[in-house]
Design a protein around this motif. Structure first.
Motif, PDB file in Angstrom:
ATOM      1  N   PHE A 133       0.168  20.375  38.960  1.00 46.21           N
ATOM      2  CA  PHE A 133      -0.685  21.059  40.328  1.00 46.21           C
ATOM      3  C   PHE A 133      -0.314  22.850  39.439  1.00 46.21           C
ATOM      4  CE2 PHE A 133      -2.084  18.220  42.991  1.00 46.21           C
ATOM      5  CZ  PHE A 133      -3.312  17.183  42.332  1.00 46.21           C
ATOM      6  N   LEU A 134       0.832  23.215  38.934  1.00 49.55           N
ATOM      7  CA  LEU A 134       1.323  24.162  39.309  1.00 49.55           C
ATOM      8  C   LEU A 134       1.446  24.508  37.401  1.00 49.55           C
ATOM      9  CD1 LEU A 134       3.736  24.980  42.426  1.00 49.55           C
ATOM     10  CD2 LEU A 134       1.239  25.864  42.647  1.00 49.55           C
ATOM     11  N   ALA A 135       1.851  23.618  36.709  1.00 50.84           N
ATOM     12  CA  ALA A 135       1.720  23.326  35.546  1.00 50.84           C
ATOM     13  C   ALA A 135       1.784  24.794  34.328  1.00 50.84           C
ATOM     14  CB  ALA A 135       2.194  22.298  34.688  1.00 50.84           C
ATOM     15  N   GLY A 136       1.688  25.988  33.839  1.00 52.91           N
ATOM     16  CA  GLY A 136       1.091  27.104  33.501  1.00 52.91           C
ATOM     17  C   GLY A 136       1.248  27.142  31.478  1.00 52.91           C
ATOM     18  N   ASP A 137       1.566  25.889  31.462  1.00 51.52           N
ATOM     19  CA  ASP A 137       1.529  25.434  29.791  1.00 51.52           C
ATOM     20  C   ASP A 137       1.658  23.981  29.838  1.00 51.52           C
ATOM     21  OD1 ASP A 137       4.931  24.120  29.123  1.00 51.52           O
ATOM     22  OD2 ASP A 137       5.297  25.844  30.882  1.00 51.52           O
ATOM     23  N   LEU A 138       1.494  23.072  28.332  1.00 53.97           N
ATOM     24  CA  LEU A 138       1.394  21.982  28.434  1.00 53.97           C
ATOM     25  C   LEU A 138       2.464  21.014  28.726  1.00 53.97           C
ATOM     26  CD1 LEU A 138      -1.148  22.098  25.531  1.00 53.97           C
ATOM     27  CD2 LEU A 138      -2.258  21.121  27.886  1.00 53.97           C
ATOM     28  N   PHE A 139       3.391  21.574  28.502  1.00 53.16           N
ATOM     29  CA  PHE A 139       4.798  20.663  28.102  1.00 53.16           C
ATOM     30  C   PHE A 139       5.130  20.744  29.724  1.00 53.16           C
ATOM     31  CE2 PHE A 139       9.409  19.974  28.389  1.00 53.16           C
ATOM     32  CZ  PHE A 139       9.236  19.375  26.634  1.00 53.16           C
ATOM     33  N   ASN A 140       5.496  21.539  30.537  1.00 54.07           N
ATOM     34  CA  ASN A 140       5.638  21.413  31.820  1.00 54.07           C
ATOM     35  C   ASN A 140       4.503  20.343  32.740  1.00 54.07           C
ATOM     36  OD1 ASN A 140       7.304  22.240  33.639  1.00 54.07           O
ATOM     37  ND2 ASN A 140       5.724  23.975  34.842  1.00 54.07           N
ATOM     38  N   LEU A 141       3.374  20.334  32.316  1.00 49.59           N
ATOM     39  CA  LEU A 141       2.737  19.211  32.714  1.00 49.59           C
ATOM     40  C   LEU A 141       3.053  18.258  32.186  1.00 49.59           C
ATOM     41  CD1 LEU A 141      -0.077  18.753  34.072  1.00 49.59           C
ATOM     42  CD2 LEU A 141      -1.405  19.309  32.209  1.00 49.59           C
ATOM     43  N   TYR A 142       3.456  17.970  31.105  1.00 49.53           N
ATOM     44  CA  TYR A 142       4.116  16.528  31.044  1.00 49.53           C
ATOM     45  C   TYR A 142       5.005  16.327  31.352  1.00 49.53           C
ATOM     46  CZ  TYR A 142       6.573  13.586  27.294  1.00 49.53           C
ATOM     47  OH  TYR A 142       7.735  12.030  27.302  1.00 49.53           O
ATOM     48  N   VAL A 143       5.601  17.334  32.099  1.00 51.06           N
ATOM     49  CA  VAL A 143       7.393  17.061  32.647  1.00 51.06           C
ATOM     50  C   VAL A 143       6.843  16.863  34.089  1.00 51.06           C
ATOM     51  CG1 VAL A 143       9.480  18.150  33.386  1.00 51.06           C
ATOM     52  CG2 VAL A 143       8.564  18.458  31.385  1.00 51.06           C
ATOM     53  N   GLY A 144       5.772  17.386  35.098  1.00 46.81           N
ATOM     54  CA  GLY A 144       5.267  16.540  35.613  1.00 46.81           C
ATOM     55  C   GLY A 144       4.698  15.213  36.222  1.00 46.81           C
ATOM     56  N   PHE A 145       4.167  14.855  34.628  1.00 45.63           N
ATOM     57  CA  PHE A 145       3.665  13.445  34.557  1.00 45.63           C
ATOM     58  C   PHE A 145       4.463  13.078  34.711  1.00 45.63           C
ATOM     59  CE2 PHE A 145      -0.466  15.359  32.637  1.00 45.63           C
ATOM     60  CZ  PHE A 145      -1.601  14.259  33.614  1.00 45.63           C
ATOM     61  N   GLU A 146       5.825  12.781  34.058  1.00 47.06           N
ATOM     62  CA  GLU A 146       7.080  12.073  34.082  1.00 47.06           C
ATOM     63  C   GLU A 146       7.551  11.926  35.150  1.00 47.06           C
ATOM     64  OE1 GLU A 146       7.110  10.095  31.107  1.00 47.06           O
ATOM     65  OE2 GLU A 146       4.849  10.919  30.904  1.00 47.06           O
ATOM     66  N   ILE A 147       6.797  13.095  35.598  1.00 46.02           N
ATOM     67  CA  ILE A 147       8.848  12.373  37.203  1.00 46.02           C
ATOM     68  C   ILE A 147       7.346  12.033  37.589  1.00 46.02           C
ATOM     69  CG2 ILE A 147       9.007  14.029  39.213  1.00 46.02           C
ATOM     70  CD1 ILE A 147       9.746  16.511  37.533  1.00 46.02           C
ATOM     71  N   PHE A 148       6.684  12.178  37.961  1.00 42.95           N
ATOM     72  CA  PHE A 148       5.479  11.267  39.161  1.00 42.95           C
ATOM     73  C   PHE A 148       5.536   9.821  38.652  1.00 42.95           C
ATOM     74  CE2 PHE A 148       1.929  13.212  37.250  1.00 42.95           C
ATOM     75  CZ  PHE A 148       1.503  12.259  37.405  1.00 42.95           C
ATOM     76  N   LEU A 149       6.257   9.916  37.625  1.00 43.99           N
ATOM     77  CA  LEU A 149       5.287   8.676  36.614  1.00 43.99           C
ATOM     78  C   LEU A 149       6.438   7.588  37.413  1.00 43.99           C
ATOM     79  CD1 LEU A 149       3.215   8.696  33.818  1.00 43.99           C
ATOM     80  CD2 LEU A 149       2.583   8.115  36.178  1.00 43.99           C
ATOM     81  N   THR A 150       7.804   8.220  37.051  1.00 46.48           N
ATOM     82  CA  THR A 150       8.974   7.315  36.524  1.00 46.48           C
ATOM     83  C   THR A 150       9.045   7.303  38.670  1.00 46.48           C
ATOM     84  OG1 THR A 150       9.880   9.230  34.981  1.00 46.48           O
ATOM     85  CG2 THR A 150      11.645   7.431  36.658  1.00 46.48           C
ATOM     86  N   ALA A 151       8.994   8.063  38.996  1.00 46.35           N
ATOM     87  CA  ALA A 151       9.291   7.601  40.743  1.00 46.35           C
ATOM     88  C   ALA A 151       7.921   6.785  40.654  1.00 46.35           C
ATOM     89  CB  ALA A 151       9.118   8.941  41.152  1.00 46.35           C
ATOM     90  N   SER A 152       6.555   6.305  40.598  1.00 40.86           N
ATOM     91  CA  SER A 152       5.932   5.652  40.375  1.00 40.86           C
ATOM     92  C   SER A 152       6.740   4.179  39.527  1.00 40.86           C
ATOM     93  CB  SER A 152       4.469   5.808  39.716  1.00 40.86           C
ATOM     94  OG  SER A 152       4.713   6.209  38.675  1.00 40.86           O
ATOM     95  N   TYR A 153       7.453   3.640  38.959  1.00 40.11           N
ATOM     96  CA  TYR A 153       7.213   2.209  38.521  1.00 40.11           C
ATOM     97  C   TYR A 153       8.351   2.228  39.260  1.00 40.11           C
ATOM     98  CZ  TYR A 153       6.427   4.891  33.623  1.00 40.11           C
ATOM     99  OH  TYR A 153       5.747   5.645  33.547  1.00 40.11           O
ATOM    100  N   VAL A 154       9.429   3.219  39.865  1.00 35.46           N
ATOM    101  CA  VAL A 154      10.271   2.369  40.817  1.00 35.46           C
ATOM    102  C   VAL A 154       9.527   1.784  42.307  1.00 35.46           C
ATOM    103  CG1 VAL A 154      12.227   3.229  42.402  1.00 35.46           C
ATOM    104  CG2 VAL A 154      12.199   3.683  39.940  1.00 35.46           C
ATOM    105  N   LEU A 155       8.639   2.700  43.134  1.00 38.17           N
ATOM    106  CA  LEU A 155       7.838   2.334  44.199  1.00 38.17           C
ATOM    107  C   LEU A 155       7.688   1.362  43.813  1.00 38.17           C
ATOM    108  CD1 LEU A 155       6.961   6.564  45.342  1.00 38.17           C
ATOM    109  CD2 LEU A 155       8.533   5.055  46.395  1.00 38.17           C
ATOM    110  N   LEU A 156       6.450   1.084  42.409  1.00 34.71           N
ATOM    111  CA  LEU A 156       5.522  -0.039  42.998  1.00 34.71           C
ATOM    112  C   LEU A 156       6.141  -1.321  42.551  1.00 34.71           C
ATOM    113  CD1 LEU A 156       2.920  -0.448  41.785  1.00 34.71           C
ATOM    114  CD2 LEU A 156       3.401  -0.069  39.387  1.00 34.71           C
ATOM    115  N   THR A 157       7.861  -1.665  41.999  1.00 34.34           N
ATOM    116  CA  THR A 157       8.286  -2.177  41.996  1.00 34.34           C
ATOM    117  C   THR A 157       9.183  -2.883  43.265  1.00 34.34           C
ATOM    118  OG1 THR A 157       9.770  -1.461  39.960  1.00 34.34           O
ATOM    119  CG2 THR A 157       7.707  -2.717  39.786  1.00 34.34           C
TER     120      THR A 157
END
Length: 595
Positions: A133-157
């Motif tokens: 939500f705070l990312a000011g550039d596309l790559f930092n937005l990508y990093v934000g996506f990957e952080i919560f997606l990686t965590a979601s993989y763990v929580l889901l399984t």
């Protein structure tokens, strides 16, 4: 000296991160882990409410990490829209965590795996969402996506069996594909423009060839569309979310798809403003609404039904986004905050239904309104809100989108208006079926009802309620129901806030100026104003909704905003004559016909 709380913006990401590290250090002490996690989330909520107060009256604010100026360094940017998303998401995650603690979801399955990582992983997910939500550039937005997606993989399984692992594999594969597409797009954007900073791209993308702009635009929307679960890219969601425990499913359904919607809104308002593909977005919105709700009607399990309604109501958000108008965008901003709350609440209530009734299959449920009136109320309020029954906030948000579609007055917007009304009625049918079967009919009439439903006496049922529905899980759910009602009670201020946020996003100048500085923007104000001055605004001076009056923004140079219109009002006034518009002799009505 007055404290500038905006300088504390990085703490919205750092507090959950440091909390995760500290919680993991105490992996053998679950009580300490729980206290650290709750403390970190409470601090995050307090900080983000403060940041929302700082942005309430307008303006975007940027923090350049390590002092590197944009576009060379990492910028974190907050405006009205991102501040609202931060606050709502953090309150939701705090309520879900309280629910998980009360249910024992964080401690269950001791024989199934390292459950001590639940709390750190949960905080990492919160940090990733905040970073996006705070990312000011596309790559930092990508990093934000990957952080919560990686965590979601763990929580889901986490601690799951064969079905959960299989659903998790589908979720992981689809997420990796969308992330790869997003990363490839970032590389192409950088090769074409020499930057990935969002504010800088807002100025440079317009210099590209039209075909290249369209290619980048579509690539970004496809990547974000997969994450947001828009049709036909939503096939993965119904099989992934329902398999997880109720708290995990609730936070996934409420938040993760909305981060994709947030990225789509930024793309359409900041990077590629205009109407080049809005017809395609409208068709996608219509198909998402209709296909999603038809899928919901075909389900016999409440969690799967809610998963399909989640897809359906993503269509409403794309509908508001595709209108390219202040009224459409303001309704979208209001509705996304509303829908995060409602969808999360309904999944938590479904968890309570499973605890009390032994199943979430509608055909096997019955008599819940009699044996647990509190549970009936907790379901009824958000269910009616989801269906858009007045005077709830769901009705208010949908009404704003319908007003925008009617005012646009084209065949496709009228089709969307009809589709949205039909979808709302079918949503009411879906939740009414759950109410009639699970709550209203007798438990004896259900197919193979669980023994938990077959209470011999009312006293026996009440004793079961205290055991199966303790206050530790009912209270967080009730808190979210109260938050959903607050969206109705304070609809006036929230809609005004959403309208101001929409105005800022379509102007683009507040965002770009906060990141790049006033000097960088001075030379391109007129170029930015060329689009902003054509954005339709339903809140015209005569209070009517029958005209599309162009919004007069603050983008025009100062010496152009003092000319007097024929009626004696300044041309820069939003309620004044629009003959000084930069679009020349073309009237707003003619522009609508050209679409």
């Amino acid at each position: 000296m007055q404290t500038n709380f905006v300088e504390l913006l990085p703490l919205a990401v750092l507090i959950p991160f440091f909390g995760a590290g500290l919680a993991f250090a105490f992996f053998r002490q679950k009580t300490t882990q729980r206290a650290i996690t709750l403390g970190a989330l409470v601090l995050t909520v307090v900080l983000e409410i403060t940041l929302l107060a700082e942005t309430w009256d307008g303006g975007a604010h940027a923090v350049h990490l390590a002092g590197w100026p944009a576009p060379f360094g990492i910028s974190m940017v907050i405006d009205r829209f991102s501040a609202l998303m931060l606050v709502v998401s953090s309150i939701i995650t705090l309520a879900v965590l309280l629910y998980a603690v009360g249910q024992g979801a964080a401690e269950e399955g001791d024989d199934a795996g390292p459950v001590s990582i639940f709390y750190p992983t949960y905080l990492i997910l919160v940090a990733g969402v905040s970073n996006a939500f705070l990312a000011g550039d596309l790559f930092n937005l990508y990093v934000g996506f990957e952080i919560f997606l990686t965590a979601s993989y763990v929580l889901l399984t986490l601690g799951g069996g064969e079905s959960r692992i299989r659903a998790g594999v589908t979720y992981v594969v689809v997420s990796i594909i969308s992330s790869m597409l997003f990363l490839i797009t970032i590389g192409v954007v950088y090769a074409a423009t020499g930057t990935v900073n969002l504010a800088d791209l807002a100025l440079k993308l317009g210099e590209l060839d039209g075909d290249m702009q369209l290619l980048l635009h579509v690539m970004l929307l496809v990547a974000f569309g997969i994450k947001a679960a828009v049709f036909p890219l939503a096939f993965w969601l119904p099989d992934s979310y329902p398999t997880a425990p109720a708290p995990v499913t609730a936070v996934f359904a409420g938040l993760l798809t909305k981060v994709g919607i947030y990225a789509m809104i930024r793309t359409e308002t900041l990077l590629f403003p205009g109407e080049r593909i809005n017809t395609v977005l409208m068709i996608v919105a219509l198909l998402t609404m209709i296909v999603g709700i038809l899928g919901a009607l075909a389900q016999g399990d409440i969690k799967r039904m809610l998963s399909f309604t989640l897809i359906s109501h993503i269509g409403y958000l794309v509908f508001g986004l595709s209108l390219v108008s202040i009224v459409g965008m303001s309704a979208t901003i209001y509705y996304v905050a509303h829908h995060i709350t409602i969808q999360t609440t309904l999944f938590l209530v479904t968890g309570l239904i499973e605890r009390r009734g032994g199943t979430s299959t509608v055909d096997r449920l019955g008599g819940l309104a009699k044996i647990s009136p509190v549970l009936a109320v907790l379901f009824f309020i958000p269910a009616m809100n989801l269906a858009g029954i007045p005077p709830f906030s769901g009705f208010i948000g949908k009404l704003g989108m319908i007003q925008g579609g009617i005012a646009e007055n084209t065949w496709i917007t009228w089709l969307l208006v009809v589709g949205s009304v039909v979808t709302s009625l079918l949503t009411l049918m879906a939740v009414a079926r759950i109410w009639a079967r699970a709550f209203w009919r007798r438990a004896e009439d259900a197919e193979d009802p669980d023994r938990l439903l077959m209470s011999k006496t009312l006293a026996h049922a009440r004793a079961a309620n205290k055991r199966l529905l303790p206050m530790s899980v009912v209270a967080p759910t009730a808190m979210l129901v109260g938050l959903s009602l607050a969206f109705t009670v304070f609809a006036g201020p929230l809609m005004s806030f959403s309208r101001a946020a929409a105005q800022d996003m379509y102007e683009r100048t507040p965002y770009v100026e906060a990141v790049l500085g006033e000097e960088r923007v001075d030379g391109v104000r007129e170029e930015l104003a060329e689009f902003a001055s054509r954005i339709p605004d339903l809140d015209t001076g005569d209070g009517g909704a029958d005209e599309f009056a162009p919004v007069r923004t603050s983008l025009e140079p100062d010496d152009e905003g003092v000319q007097e219109a024929d009626d004696g009002r300044a041309v820069g006034d939003t309620t004044g004559d629009t003959t000084g518009d930069t679009t020349g002799d073309t009237t707003p009505d003619e522009e609508r016909e050209d679409r």
